[in-house]
Write a protein that holds these residues in place. Structure first.
Motif, PDB file in Angstrom:
ATOM      1  N   GLU A   1       0.822  -1.206   0.000  1.00  9.94           N
ATOM      2  CA  GLU A   1       0.000   0.000   0.000  1.00  9.94           C
ATOM      3  C   GLU A   1       0.864   1.267   0.000  1.00  9.94           C
ATOM      4  OE1 GLU A   1      -3.586   2.023  -0.223  1.00  9.94           O
ATOM      5  OE2 GLU A   1      -3.170  -0.138  -0.411  1.00  9.94           O
TER       6      GLU A   1
ATOM      7  N   GLU B   1      -7.319   5.793 -10.837  1.00 10.03           N
ATOM      8  CA  GLU B   1      -7.614   5.641  -9.415  1.00 10.03           C
ATOM      9  C   GLU B   1      -7.482   4.175  -9.023  1.00 10.03           C
ATOM     10  OE1 GLU B   1     -11.326   7.248  -8.129  1.00 10.03           O
ATOM     11  OE2 GLU B   1     -11.192   9.015  -9.449  1.00 10.03           O
TER      12      GLU B   1
ATOM     13  N   GLU C   1      -8.015   1.890  -5.427  1.00  2.58           N
ATOM     14  CA  GLU C   1      -8.433   1.959  -4.027  1.00  2.58           C
ATOM     15  C   GLU C   1      -7.513   1.173  -3.104  1.00  2.58           C
ATOM     16  OE1 GLU C   1     -12.470   0.756  -3.770  1.00  2.58           O
ATOM     17  OE2 GLU C   1     -13.253   2.438  -4.962  1.00  2.58           O
TER      18      GLU C   1
ATOM     19  N   GLU D   1      -7.298  -3.276  -6.277  1.00  2.00           N
ATOM     20  CA  GLU D   1      -8.720  -3.207  -5.950  1.00  2.00           C
ATOM     21  C   GLU D   1      -9.268  -1.843  -6.366  1.00  2.00           C
ATOM     22  OE1 GLU D   1     -10.407  -5.716  -4.725  1.00  2.00           O
ATOM     23  OE2 GLU D   1      -8.684  -7.031  -4.386  1.00  2.00           O
ATOM     24  N   GLY D   2     -10.486  -1.849  -6.946  1.00  2.00           N
ATOM     25  CA  GLY D   2     -11.162  -0.603  -7.279  1.00  2.00           C
ATOM     26  C   GLY D   2     -10.410   0.237  -8.289  1.00  2.00           C
TER      27      GLY D   2
END
Length: 325
Positions: A29, A48, A50, A65-66
């Motif tokens: 992350e 983008e 997530e 993710e996302g």
């Protein structure tokens, strides 16, 4: 010899343990802003993401993710890319597999006939510097691509009236090796109908040899044809097709069957149209109508025309496409 084997076994166990520990403790992350920046630089679009995580799935697996690209032009609930370890030593990114879940894409054909992805900004003119960067990019090979729960919206603004078709519940599985692509399965839904595609593309870098098997089941015509103005005639029905074709040396070869069931002409009574043409002769329409059987007389007052099932065979031989039946 036994001591050597034991040492090797211990080293392998330690290496596996170190890799597991690395994957378990690595904070992917932290690198999400850097990854987003690199994706925006490569795609020329706002991106983008997530969440980012690292795992193991028959190789080092990077999970996103996302994902959103552009103005919601391309969206995916999750993307997983698995890197093969061996090819990395030869400066090759060999992706053992890419799995995309919840992909959403909107393709638009503009009035000039050009196909674009809705929501993407036009790419800037590539300069010498960007061309130099692209030429230094590492080779990328993808072995397997899988898509689950995809949605593809097709809009044709060149048609009159404009046409919108939505393909839902898309499932795709494809394998690639050298210059051969195998589409093991592509299935989806259009309204209440379904379709499936299988095929291969060989020698696509030279003279492509394309073989395709295409099927539809209960595909509603109104879900793939432009909607007419209100109260205008429209052909409705369920389409069943089985088509097997091959494209080689710029020639189309193959055959298949097309069947239309539950067909009807909506907002058009053919029988009444015929009688209206005969109305120029006084009393003829009333006389013929009185002599019709009760079943036909009832059809005369109906709004639509029911049609018998239709089936015909399609044959392609080079530049000629014909049908029988």
């Amino acid at each position: 010899m036994k001591i050597v084997l034991r040492i090797l076994a211990v080293l392998v166990i330690l290496a596996i343990g170190a890799l597991v520990l690395f994957l378990a403790t690595f904070d992917a992350e932290r690198y999400r802003p850097l990854l987003v920046a690199k994706l925006e630089e490569a795609l020329g679009q706002p991106v983008e993401v997530e969440g980012v995580s690292l795992g193991w799935h028959r190789g080092i697996a990077l999970n996103l993710e996302g994902l959103k690209i552009g103005k919601s032009a391309v969206e995916a609930h999750s993307i997983q890319g698995v890197l093969s370890l061996g090819p990395l030593l030869h400066r090759q990114f060999q992706v053992a597999g890419i799995r995309i879940s919840g992909l959403r894409l909107h393709l638009v054909r503009n009035p000039q006939g050009r196909v674009e992805i809705s929501g993407l900004t036009p790419p800037a003119q590539a300069g010498p510097e960007s061309a130099g960067v692209a030429s230094k990019a590492l080779p990328l090979i993808v072995e397997r691509i899988e898509v689950q729960d995809g949605t593809l919206v097709l809009t044709d603004l060149s048609a009159t009236p404009p046409l919108d078709v939505t393909l839902q519940n898309l499932k795709l599985l494809a394998r690639m090796e050298r210059n051969r692509l195998e589409l093991k399965t592509l299935t989806g839904q259009v309204g209440e109908g379904t379709f499936s595609v299988r095929g291969t593309v060989s020698e696509f870098l030279k003279e492509p040899d394309v073989q395709v098997l295409f099927r539809t089941e209960r595909l509603a015509l109104d879900s793939i044809l432009p909607s007419p103005p209100p109260d205008q005639p429209q052909l409705r029905g369920k389409l069943f097709t089985t088509l097997q074709f091959r494209w080689i040396e710029n020639r189309l070869l193959g055959e298949g069957t097309v069947r239309l069931e539950e067909a009807r002409l909506e907002n058009l009574n053919v029988l009444r149209e015929v009688f209206d043409r005969l109305a120029i002769l006084p009393g003829l329409t009333e006389t013929l109508l009185s002599r019709l059987p009760d079943s036909y007389r009832e059809r005369f007052f109906e709004k639509d025309t029911l049609l018998e099932p239709v089936e015909f065979r399609v044959i392609a031989k080079g530049e000629e496409v014909s049908w029988e039946g």
